[in-house]
Write an enzyme that holds these catalytic residues in place. Structure first.
Site, mmCIF file in Angstrom:
data_model
loop_
_atom_site.group_PDB
_atom_site.id
_atom_site.type_symbol
_atom_site.label_atom_id
_atom_site.label_comp_id
_atom_site.label_asym_id
_atom_site.label_seq_id
_atom_site.Cartn_x
_atom_site.Cartn_y
_atom_site.Cartn_z
ATOM 1 N N ASP A 10 0.871 -1.176 0.000
ATOM 2 C CA ASP A 10 0.000 0.000 0.000
ATOM 3 C C ASP A 10 0.912 1.231 0.000
ATOM 4 O OD1 ASP A 10 -1.884 1.924 0.481
ATOM 5 O OD2 ASP A 10 -2.826 0.956 2.188
ATOM 6 N N VAL A 44 -9.173 -3.839 0.582
ATOM 7 C CA VAL A 44 -9.674 -5.123 0.090
ATOM 8 C C VAL A 44 -9.432 -6.231 1.123
ATOM 9 C CG1 VAL A 44 -9.403 -4.566 -2.365
ATOM 10 C CG2 VAL A 44 -7.464 -5.553 -1.116
HETATM 11 P P1 5GP Z 1 1.934 -0.581 3.723
HETATM 12 O O1 5GP Z 1 3.017 -0.586 4.754
HETATM 13 O O2 5GP Z 1 2.421 -0.901 2.330
HETATM 14 O O3 5GP Z 1 1.119 0.699 3.744
HETATM 15 O O4 5GP Z 1 0.868 -1.672 4.161
HETATM 16 C C1 5GP Z 1 1.147 -3.021 4.052
HETATM 17 C C2 5GP Z 1 0.341 -3.855 5.004
HETATM 18 O O5 5GP Z 1 -0.896 -3.220 5.369
HETATM 19 C C3 5GP Z 1 -0.039 -5.147 4.299
HETATM 20 O O6 5GP Z 1 0.937 -6.142 4.507
HETATM 21 C C4 5GP Z 1 -1.384 -5.461 4.948
HETATM 22 O O7 5GP Z 1 -1.177 -6.163 6.156
HETATM 23 C C5 5GP Z 1 -1.978 -4.110 5.272
HETATM 24 N N1 5GP Z 1 -2.869 -3.649 4.180
HETATM 25 C C6 5GP Z 1 -2.603 -2.675 3.279
HETATM 26 N N2 5GP Z 1 -3.634 -2.512 2.435
HETATM 27 C C7 5GP Z 1 -4.575 -3.423 2.797
HETATM 28 C C8 5GP Z 1 -5.882 -3.766 2.292
HETATM 29 O O8 5GP Z 1 -6.421 -3.208 1.323
HETATM 30 N N3 5GP Z 1 -6.534 -4.779 2.950
HETATM 31 C C9 5GP Z 1 -6.006 -5.439 4.019
HETATM 32 N N4 5GP Z 1 -6.755 -6.391 4.568
HETATM 33 N N5 5GP Z 1 -4.786 -5.133 4.528
HETATM 34 C C10 5GP Z 1 -4.070 -4.151 3.919
#
Ligand code: 5GP
Length: 184
Positions: free
Chosen positions: A111, A161
């Site tokens: 994300d 999602v």
């Molecule tokens: P980032 O550090 O890239 O912002 O987020 C990564 C982590 O956030 C992912 O490994 C996941 O655990 C959680 N995450 C990010 N986007 C989503 C989403 O759309 N749905 C879910 N269930 N978890 C997400």
């Protein structure tokens, strides 16, 4: 009625499907073929980030025709349930030594990219022979830094999602597809 329709009727929080089970199957077969070709003669150690990656990693591994080894780590990020703060804590560390190993890090979803960037730096510090990333889902346009992903399953819109490993409060991980979650 198929499984997606049944699950959706039972739970009004589930929105439209973003990646179907058939699309997952086809794309993961392709990724498996690419990994097999790229790592011929130097079988990788697959490192999964729990818990979200466990479903993807299991299917991906069976699409790779090489003698693989596996390890897992669990991280938790400080922040709300649906937003990462960038401060990441290792909750469960790896069992294996990464030095001189060809490591393929398997991620469920990128994300902001903050979790991945932390995990990548952490693994690189352990001296692997190589480190590449295979992410099933990448959200469009949200990465703060170039996440440098060797393998990507799908680029999806920046919406929350669930399914295929992804949860809300530990639910929905076993949905065999990825769909929008409307309950935020
Ligand atoms: P980032 O550090 O890239 O912002 O987020 C990564 C982590 O956030 C992912 O490994 C996941 O655990 C959680 N995450 C990010 N986007 C989503 C989403 O759309 N749905 C879910 N269930 N978890 C997400």
């Amino acid at each position: 009625m198929d499984a997606a329709e049944e699950a959706h009727i039972a739970d009004p929080n589930l929105g439209t499907v973003v990646v179907t089970a058939a699309e997952l199957e086809q794309r993961i077969a392709e990724l498996g073929q690419r990994v097999t070709a790229d790592y011929e003669g130097r079988p990788p150690l697959l490192v999964g980030v729990l818990k979200g990656a466990f479903v993807f990693m299991s299917d991906l591994a069976r699409a790779i025709r090489l003698p693989l080894e596996f390890d897992f780590m669990a991280v938790s990020s400080y922040g709300s349930a649906t937003k990462t703060s960038g401060v990441v804590r290792i909750v469960k560390d790896l069992d294996l030594d990464l030095s001189d190993r060809h490591v393929l890090l398997v991620e469920d979803i990128v994300d902001s990219g903050l979790t991945l960037s932390y995990v990548r730096r952490n693994l690189l510090a352990r001296g692997p022979a190589s480190l590449e990333v295979c992410a099933l889902l990448v959200k469009q346009g949200l990465q703060k830094a170039d996440p440098d992903l060797r393998y990507v399953g799908f680029t999806i819109p920046p919406e929350f999602v669930v399914g295929y490993g992804l949860d809300v409060g530990e639910r929905y991980r076993n949905l065999p597809y990825v769909c929008r979650y409307m309950g935020q």
